[in-house]
Write a protein that holds these residues in place. Structure first.
Motif, PDB file in Angstrom:
ATOM      1  N   MET A 122      54.005  20.324  40.283  1.00 47.21           N
ATOM      2  CA  MET A 122      52.832  19.213  40.979  1.00 47.21           C
ATOM      3  C   MET A 122      51.656  19.396  39.761  1.00 47.21           C
ATOM      4  O   MET A 122      51.943  20.326  38.930  1.00 47.21           O
ATOM      5  N   GLU A 123      50.882  18.566  39.596  1.00 46.53           N
ATOM      6  CA  GLU A 123      49.551  18.715  39.000  1.00 46.53           C
ATOM      7  C   GLU A 123      48.666  19.846  39.761  1.00 46.53           C
ATOM      8  O   GLU A 123      49.011  20.252  40.322  1.00 46.53           O
ATOM      9  N   MET A 124      48.378  20.435  38.407  1.00 44.54           N
ATOM     10  CA  MET A 124      46.731  21.615  38.561  1.00 44.54           C
ATOM     11  C   MET A 124      46.126  21.495  39.420  1.00 44.54           C
ATOM     12  O   MET A 124      45.880  20.236  39.664  1.00 44.54           O
ATOM     13  N   ASP A 125      45.579  22.293  40.715  1.00 44.87           N
ATOM     14  CA  ASP A 125      44.563  22.254  41.544  1.00 44.87           C
ATOM     15  C   ASP A 125      44.419  22.945  41.727  1.00 44.87           C
ATOM     16  O   ASP A 125      45.005  24.518  41.202  1.00 44.87           O
ATOM     17  N   SER A 126      43.148  23.355  41.771  1.00 43.05           N
ATOM     18  CA  SER A 126      42.018  24.777  41.346  1.00 43.05           C
ATOM     19  C   SER A 126      42.032  25.522  42.982  1.00 43.05           C
ATOM     20  O   SER A 126      41.133  26.536  43.716  1.00 43.05           O
ATOM     21  N   ASP A 127      42.194  24.403  44.481  1.00 38.29           N
ATOM     22  CA  ASP A 127      40.939  24.377  45.668  1.00 38.29           C
ATOM     23  C   ASP A 127      42.898  25.786  46.687  1.00 38.29           C
ATOM     24  O   ASP A 127      43.751  25.039  46.668  1.00 38.29           O
ATOM     25  N   PRO A 128      42.698  26.326  46.734  1.00 40.76           N
ATOM     26  CA  PRO A 128      43.040  27.776  47.547  1.00 40.76           C
ATOM     27  C   PRO A 128      44.204  26.808  49.024  1.00 40.76           C
ATOM     28  O   PRO A 128      45.202  27.145  49.071  1.00 40.76           O
ATOM     29  N   ASP A 129      43.438  26.157  50.384  1.00 38.88           N
ATOM     30  CA  ASP A 129      43.569  25.528  50.505  1.00 38.88           C
ATOM     31  C   ASP A 129      45.149  24.026  50.196  1.00 38.88           C
ATOM     32  O   ASP A 129      45.321  24.077  50.916  1.00 38.88           O
ATOM     33  N   SER A 130      44.464  23.067  49.509  1.00 41.45           N
ATOM     34  CA  SER A 130      45.067  22.062  49.389  1.00 41.45           C
ATOM     35  C   SER A 130      46.038  22.044  48.364  1.00 41.45           C
ATOM     36  O   SER A 130      47.487  22.098  49.387  1.00 41.45           O
ATOM     37  N   VAL A 131      46.294  24.430  47.804  1.00 45.68           N
ATOM     38  CA  VAL A 131      47.526  24.314  47.050  1.00 45.68           C
ATOM     39  C   VAL A 131      48.447  24.743  48.698  1.00 45.68           C
ATOM     40  O   VAL A 131      49.340  24.459  48.298  1.00 45.68           O
ATOM     41  N   LEU A 243      43.342  47.981  36.786  1.00 42.82           N
ATOM     42  CA  LEU A 243      42.148  47.062  37.476  1.00 42.82           C
ATOM     43  C   LEU A 243      41.325  48.030  38.043  1.00 42.82           C
ATOM     44  O   LEU A 243      40.256  47.909  38.346  1.00 42.82           O
ATOM     45  N   VAL A 244      42.011  49.376  38.771  1.00 42.91           N
ATOM     46  CA  VAL A 244      41.424  50.088  39.765  1.00 42.91           C
ATOM     47  C   VAL A 244      40.297  50.858  39.107  1.00 42.91           C
ATOM     48  O   VAL A 244      39.386  51.207  39.644  1.00 42.91           O
ATOM     49  N   ASN A 245      40.257  50.699  37.774  1.00 47.77           N
ATOM     50  CA  ASN A 245      39.677  51.516  37.120  1.00 47.77           C
ATOM     51  C   ASN A 245      38.265  50.636  36.867  1.00 47.77           C
ATOM     52  O   ASN A 245      37.827  50.056  36.055  1.00 47.77           O
ATOM     53  N   LYS A 246      37.630  50.914  37.676  1.00 49.96           N
ATOM     54  CA  LYS A 246      36.424  49.828  36.904  1.00 49.96           C
ATOM     55  C   LYS A 246      35.196  50.285  36.239  1.00 49.96           C
ATOM     56  O   LYS A 246      34.582  48.747  35.722  1.00 49.96           O
ATOM     57  N   ASP A 247      35.487  51.587  35.660  1.00 49.22           N
ATOM     58  CA  ASP A 247      34.320  52.160  34.902  1.00 49.22           C
ATOM     59  C   ASP A 247      35.144  51.957  33.745  1.00 49.22           C
ATOM     60  O   ASP A 247      33.997  51.737  32.812  1.00 49.22           O
ATOM     61  N   LYS A 248      35.814  51.455  33.717  1.00 48.02           N
ATOM     62  CA  LYS A 248      37.067  51.169  32.274  1.00 48.02           C
ATOM     63  C   LYS A 248      37.285  49.900  31.739  1.00 48.02           C
ATOM     64  O   LYS A 248      36.864  48.792  30.879  1.00 48.02           O
ATOM     65  N   PHE A 249      37.624  48.655  33.045  1.00 53.86           N
ATOM     66  CA  PHE A 249      37.909  47.835  32.579  1.00 53.86           C
ATOM     67  C   PHE A 249      37.195  46.223  33.770  1.00 53.86           C
ATOM     68  O   PHE A 249      37.497  47.253  34.748  1.00 53.86           O
ATOM     69  N   THR A 250      36.560  45.316  33.525  1.00 52.55           N
ATOM     70  CA  THR A 250      36.355  44.603  34.662  1.00 52.55           C
ATOM     71  C   THR A 250      36.940  43.375  34.483  1.00 52.55           C
ATOM     72  O   THR A 250      37.021  42.488  33.839  1.00 52.55           O
ATOM     73  N   TYR A 251      37.180  42.505  36.201  1.00 53.64           N
ATOM     74  CA  TYR A 251      37.485  41.031  35.647  1.00 53.64           C
ATOM     75  C   TYR A 251      36.842  40.278  35.545  1.00 53.64           C
ATOM     76  O   TYR A 251      36.156  40.230  36.769  1.00 53.64           O
ATOM     77  N   LEU A 252      36.942  39.907  35.123  1.00 54.52           N
ATOM     78  CA  LEU A 252      35.797  38.187  34.908  1.00 54.52           C
ATOM     79  C   LEU A 252      36.334  36.980  36.138  1.00 54.52           C
ATOM     80  O   LEU A 252      37.046  36.977  36.144  1.00 54.52           O
ATOM     81  N   GLU A 253      34.910  36.891  36.018  1.00 54.81           N
ATOM     82  CA  GLU A 253      34.555  35.430  37.510  1.00 54.81           C
ATOM     83  C   GLU A 253      35.349  34.491  36.590  1.00 54.81           C
ATOM     84  O   GLU A 253      34.783  33.925  36.188  1.00 54.81           O
ATOM     85  N   ASP A 254      36.505  33.318  37.474  1.00 51.34           N
ATOM     86  CA  ASP A 254      36.326  31.799  36.542  1.00 51.34           C
ATOM     87  C   ASP A 254      35.699  31.106  37.734  1.00 51.34           C
ATOM     88  O   ASP A 254      36.130  30.443  38.372  1.00 51.34           O
ATOM     89  N   ASP A 255      34.355  31.390  37.531  1.00 51.27           N
ATOM     90  CA  ASP A 255      33.582  30.966  38.074  1.00 51.27           C
ATOM     91  C   ASP A 255      33.444  29.241  38.183  1.00 51.27           C
ATOM     92  O   ASP A 255      33.020  28.508  38.777  1.00 51.27           O
ATOM     93  N   LYS A 256      34.033  28.186  36.880  1.00 52.56           N
ATOM     94  CA  LYS A 256      34.399  27.047  37.326  1.00 52.56           C
ATOM     95  C   LYS A 256      36.005  26.597  37.300  1.00 52.56           C
ATOM     96  O   LYS A 256      36.692  25.516  37.904  1.00 52.56           O
ATOM     97  N   LYS A 257      35.956  27.494  38.342  1.00 51.89           N
ATOM     98  CA  LYS A 257      37.668  26.919  38.716  1.00 51.89           C
ATOM     99  C   LYS A 257      38.809  26.829  38.344  1.00 51.89           C
ATOM    100  O   LYS A 257      39.596  25.313  38.612  1.00 51.89           O
ATOM    101  N   PHE A 258      38.733  27.431  36.812  1.00 50.49           N
ATOM    102  CA  PHE A 258      40.384  26.750  36.290  1.00 50.49           C
ATOM    103  C   PHE A 258      41.593  26.474  36.216  1.00 50.49           C
ATOM    104  O   PHE A 258      42.342  25.932  36.845  1.00 50.49           O
ATOM    105  N   TRP A 259      41.614  28.067  36.289  1.00 46.33           N
ATOM    106  CA  TRP A 259      42.968  28.656  36.868  1.00 46.33           C
ATOM    107  C   TRP A 259      43.077  27.862  38.806  1.00 46.33           C
ATOM    108  O   TRP A 259      42.742  28.104  39.608  1.00 46.33           O
TER     109      TRP A 259
END
Length: 323
Positions: A122-131, A243-259
């Motif tokens: 189906m088409e990509m959808d970024s809304d969790p409840d909708s998906v 990613l448990v090692n937050k002093d080494k690695f940071t996971y970036l926020e997808d602020d425009k909800k692309f994925w």
């Protein structure tokens, strides 16, 4: 010529001896029958202690750490509730949907994004409840499969960055990354620059990412490459163990909800739910204990600390899910 058969009358038992022999056989028979009945009763009692009679549930999983851990958690919960569990773990992701629809097992943990894009196409959808609502409705209609309550584990695509670089340039979101891409080196696995859910798609939402350099590395080495400073950013999944090692690695926020969201939930065959309706509550109770940060920590125990996935699952279950 007829032969005469001589009988020694002294060898014949007397009437009294007949009665004694019959009485002895009768007593022995009664003892034997009693013993057999006693053993049968014991077998019945002890077999009942080992089997609740609730039935057998077949639990599957995909062939990577996270799927194995959560599949095992569901199996442990069912066993704790009195069910016998047949484990059918470690199924290739490309085969798992065919396996459950083909009645190879009764349930397994799946992701909403995978169901939406890969299975239902189906088409990509970024809304969790909708998906979630879309996949729940279509799985019921097309496959006679039920999506139970979702966990709060969102194993989605994204970008990880060296924490040192993130702090240096003030980067915490994908928008920040786009604005500072020319200062950073990208570690790629060869597809990220071409796929629509990679750089081409990101550019349509955030603008072009003009990285200082893009170099190819094996996926299994990407966090090592970041740690040594050979690269600054890499494609990642939000529940990667490292990613448990937050002093080494940071996971970036997808602020425009692309994925799209990739929330994990148990998918169960309708015929299994009809036969054993209480398993829905059992599985939902486990799912309620799981979120993204918890999943990162559990994955780390296996992928980094090299513990066995079933031991990790058992420890978590005993501490958090057992009544």
């Amino acid at each position: 010529m007829e032969h005469t058969k001589w009988i020694n009358l002294c060898q014949l038992p007397s009437a009294g001896q007949h009665r004694l022999s019959g009485a002895m056989l009768s007593a022995r028979g009664r003892i034997l029958l009693f013993a057999m009945a006693f053993m049968a009763a014991c077998a019945f009692i002890f077999s009942g202690c080992g089997d609740s009679g609730k039935g057998t549930i077949r639990v599957g999983s995909k062939d990577f750490t996270e799927g194995l851990i959560v599949g095992e958690l569901y199996a442990l919960a069912l066993e704790d509730a009195g069910y016998k569990v047949e484990r059918k773990m470690n199924v290739a992701g490309s085969l798992v949907h065919t396996a459950i629809t083909g009645d190879d097992f009764d349930l397994y943990p799946e992701y909403t994004g995978t169901a939406l894009l890969s299975i239902l196409q189906m088409e990509m959808d970024s809304d969790p409840d909708s998906v979630y609502n879309k996949v729940k409705e279509e799985y019921a209609r097309q496959f006679s499969l039920t999506w139970l309550d979702s966990t709060q584990v969102n194993d989605r695509n994204g970008i990880a960055i060296r924490t040192e670089a993130a702090e240096k340039y003030g980067i915490s979101t994908m928008s920040d990354l786009q604005a500072n891409a020319d200062k950073l080196k990208l570690c790629s696995q060869g597809e990220f620059e071409q796929r629509e859910d990679g750089l081409p798609g990101l550019a349509k939402v955030y603008g072009e990412f003009n990285f200082a350099s893009i170099n190819l590395y094996d996926s299994g080495l990407k966090y090592q490459v970041l740690e040594t400073g050979e690269a600054d950013v890499c494609p990642a999944y939000s529940t990667d163990a490292q990613l448990v090692n937050k002093d080494k690695f940071t996971y970036l926020e997808d602020d425009k909800k692309f994925w799209p969201p990739y929330y994990m939930a148990p998918v169960v065959r309708d015929d299994a739910l009809e036969q054993y309706p209480e398993i829905a509550e059992i599985l939902n109770n486990v799912s309620a204990k799981l979120d993204t940060e918890t999943m990162i920590a559990l994955n780390a125990k296996v992928d980094i600390d090299k513990e066995e996935y079933d031991d990790v699952a058992k420890e978590f279950f005993e501490a958090n899910c057992k009544d």
